[in-house]
Design a protein around this motif. Structure first.
Motif, mmCIF file in Angstrom:
data_model
loop_
_atom_site.group_PDB
_atom_site.id
_atom_site.type_symbol
_atom_site.label_atom_id
_atom_site.label_comp_id
_atom_site.label_asym_id
_atom_site.label_seq_id
_atom_site.Cartn_x
_atom_site.Cartn_y
_atom_site.Cartn_z
ATOM 1 N N PRO A 136 13.983 11.913 2.518
ATOM 2 C CA PRO A 136 12.604 11.640 2.096
ATOM 3 C C PRO A 136 12.307 12.195 0.697
ATOM 4 O O PRO A 136 12.731 13.300 0.349
ATOM 5 C CB PRO A 136 11.757 12.355 3.143
ATOM 6 C CG PRO A 136 12.627 12.473 4.338
ATOM 7 C CD PRO A 136 14.015 12.662 3.795
ATOM 8 N N ASP A 139 6.240 9.683 -2.350
ATOM 9 C CA ASP A 139 5.857 8.426 -2.985
ATOM 10 C C ASP A 139 4.740 8.695 -3.990
ATOM 11 O O ASP A 139 4.436 9.850 -4.321
ATOM 12 C CB ASP A 139 5.452 7.385 -1.939
ATOM 13 C CG ASP A 139 4.214 7.783 -1.129
ATOM 14 O OD1 ASP A 139 3.517 8.756 -1.521
ATOM 15 O OD2 ASP A 139 3.934 7.127 -0.116
ATOM 16 N N GLN A 143 3.155 11.355 -0.349
ATOM 17 C CA GLN A 143 3.622 11.275 1.034
ATOM 18 C C GLN A 143 5.143 11.180 1.065
ATOM 19 O O GLN A 143 5.745 10.400 0.328
ATOM 20 C CB GLN A 143 3.020 10.054 1.726
ATOM 21 C CG GLN A 143 3.524 9.812 3.133
ATOM 22 C CD GLN A 143 3.116 10.908 4.081
ATOM 23 O OE1 GLN A 143 1.939 11.146 4.303
ATOM 24 N NE2 GLN A 143 4.095 11.594 4.651
ATOM 25 N N ARG A 145 8.590 9.933 2.257
ATOM 26 C CA ARG A 145 9.140 8.765 2.942
ATOM 27 C C ARG A 145 10.631 8.672 2.632
ATOM 28 O O ARG A 145 11.066 8.991 1.529
ATOM 29 C CB ARG A 145 8.434 7.465 2.513
ATOM 30 C CG ARG A 145 6.943 7.450 2.818
ATOM 31 C CD ARG A 145 6.322 6.125 2.420
ATOM 32 N NE ARG A 145 4.863 6.185 2.421
ATOM 33 C CZ ARG A 145 4.092 5.933 3.484
ATOM 34 N NH1 ARG A 145 4.666 5.587 4.626
ATOM 35 N NH2 ARG A 145 2.778 6.014 3.399
ATOM 36 N N SER A 162 8.160 1.903 -0.568
ATOM 37 C CA SER A 162 8.004 3.055 0.317
ATOM 38 C C SER A 162 6.903 2.850 1.348
ATOM 39 O O SER A 162 6.972 3.397 2.451
ATOM 40 C CB SER A 162 7.719 4.316 -0.506
ATOM 41 O OG SER A 162 6.511 4.171 -1.246
ATOM 42 N N LEU A 165 7.763 1.955 4.974
ATOM 43 C CA LEU A 165 8.365 2.933 5.874
ATOM 44 C C LEU A 165 7.323 3.879 6.456
ATOM 45 O O LEU A 165 6.409 4.307 5.749
ATOM 46 C CB LEU A 165 9.417 3.748 5.128
ATOM 47 C CG LEU A 165 10.761 3.065 4.910
ATOM 48 C CD1 LEU A 165 11.461 3.652 3.695
ATOM 49 C CD2 LEU A 165 11.634 3.218 6.135
ATOM 50 N N PRO A 166 7.471 4.226 7.737
ATOM 51 C CA PRO A 166 6.575 5.246 8.296
ATOM 52 C C PRO A 166 6.783 6.574 7.574
ATOM 53 O O PRO A 166 7.879 6.860 7.094
ATOM 54 C CB PRO A 166 7.031 5.339 9.763
ATOM 55 C CG PRO A 166 7.741 4.053 10.039
ATOM 56 C CD PRO A 166 8.379 3.664 8.745
ATOM 57 N N PRO A 167 5.768 7.390 7.463
ATOM 58 C CA PRO A 167 5.909 8.679 6.785
ATOM 59 C C PRO A 167 6.921 9.573 7.491
ATOM 60 O O PRO A 167 7.065 9.534 8.714
ATOM 61 C CB PRO A 167 4.503 9.276 6.860
ATOM 62 C CG PRO A 167 3.598 8.124 7.109
ATOM 63 C CD PRO A 167 4.385 7.142 7.910
ATOM 64 N N ALA A 168 7.629 10.361 6.702
ATOM 65 C CA ALA A 168 8.512 11.375 7.267
ATOM 66 C C ALA A 168 7.700 12.618 7.605
ATOM 67 O O ALA A 168 6.666 12.890 6.991
ATOM 68 C CB ALA A 168 9.616 11.721 6.281
#
Length: 359
Positions: A136, A139, A143, A145, A162, A165-168
């Motif tokens: 990750p 972004d 956040q 990602r 980015s 993609l779901p957040p890390a």
């Protein structure tokens, strides 16, 4: 090094009744391995090293000029002449190389310019379609990602937006231990359409599986029961034999003898995971399905997997207990990564130039 030819591994798995292990005169830590056929395979490791065999017996080691400081954690072989290399490391130590002339020349295709970037794994559907997973990075909003790079021509690499993609989770990452924390499904036929499924697995503060059903345009993420918490623990490897049946393996590499939960299976494409009942468990750096075994209906005994740990390789045919594989003679061999042969069996690599052939 090109002039040096070492007998590192035995013949292909098709012709052997027992595993064969050889330790080469190279001392590099091998982390990547990619089988093309019963005779052709490539491997990669530290100090810009790669190796190639075209007969299943003799392995020729070499290094990429100017890349002596790089750690090639991933390799994707297309043929005896063509392969891609991925190095893992902070910032510009993460790179992608390509050769189409058996390593005589290597083209640097991509260098990660983000100082917080770190490549973890690389896989290819065919010679022009591939994907690279990176840890990750923030972004534009800050956040975290995961970084995804995709190529559709085998030459240029494009970062997936980015926002797709779901957040890390803070403290979540992927492991570059065996080039197997990302999984796809390859077609048996060269004319078949590319399977759109992508999965990748994580560790650290979370042990999750990300899934895309459309080659990276949309993603969903699912929790797993694999041990996690420390930076050294989580899912290290993921593999699927079809769009619904898969396996994840991992643990804590700093506590390799510690019992699980380190192994789990899914039969719904990764949405839910059921822990394996084998006991005791330990840390696993890599897992792969045997490509020859084709389960029919609910006959689980037809399924075969290879589980790789630091000191062992397991031949696992659920629900039976796994069989520990070792060489005929005692050795201090260690192992990192695995790649299955098309005709059954697998090639396993590890530290000190170790390569073991499992029929």
């Amino acid at each position: 090094m090109r002039c040096l030819i070492f007998l590192i591994a035995a013949a292909t798995g098709m012709a052997q009744s027992a595993p064969q292990t050889r330790i080469s005169r190279i001392t590099e830590n091998l982390r990547g391995v990619s089988v093309v056929s019963g005779k052709v395979a490539w491997a990669s490791g530290t100090h810009g090293t790669y190796l190639r065999t075209t007969d299943g017996h003799l392995w020729i080691p070499d290094h990429v000029a100017g890349a002596e400081s790089l750690d090639f954690r991933g390799i994707a072989a297309v043929s005896a002449d063509e392969a891609f290399l991925m190095s893992a490391g902070p910032g510009d130590q993460s790179r992608i190389y390509h050769t189409s002339d058996a390593g005589r020349h290597w083209q640097l295709q991509f260098t990660n310019t983000n100082p917080k970037g770190f490549f973890d794994s690389m896989v290819f559907w065919d010679r022009t379609h591939g994907i690279v997973l990176g840890d990750p990075i923030p972004d534009e909003t800050g956040q975290l990602r995961f970084e995804i790079l995709i190529t559709d021509d085998g030459q240029t690499w494009v970062a997936a937006p980015s926002a797709q993609l779901p957040p890390a989770i803070d403290g979540e990452g992927a492991f570059a231990a065996s080039n197997s924390c990302i999984a796809i499904l390859r077609s048996e036929s060269a004319t078949a359409a590319l399977n759109p499924n992508i999965w990748f697995a994580t560790g650290g503060k979370a042990a999750r599986v990300f899934h895309s059903a459309d080659r990276g345009h949309g993603w969903e993420v699912f929790d797993t029961p694999i041990t996690h918490g420390p930076d050294s623990a989580g899912v290290f490897s993921i593999a699927f034999r079809d769009a619904t049946h898969g396996v994840i393996a991992g643990g804590d590499y700093k506590l390799p003898e510690q019992d699980g939960p380190n192994l789990a299976f899914t039969d719904d494409g990764g949405k839910t995971w059921t822990l394996s009942k084998i006991f005791p468990q330990s840390y696993y750096s890599a897992v792969a399905y045997d490509r020859k075994s084709k389960p029919k209906d609910k006959d689980e005994l037809r399924d075969r997997l290879f589980l790789v740990g630091p000191k062992f390789v397991y031949d696992f045919r659920p629900p039976r207990n796994p069989t520990r594989i070792s060489a005929k003679k005692k050795s201090d061999s260690e192992f990192n990564a695995v790649s299955p042969y098309p005709g059954g069996g697998a090639l396993v690599v590890g530290p000190k130039g170790v390569i073991i052939n499992v029929p």
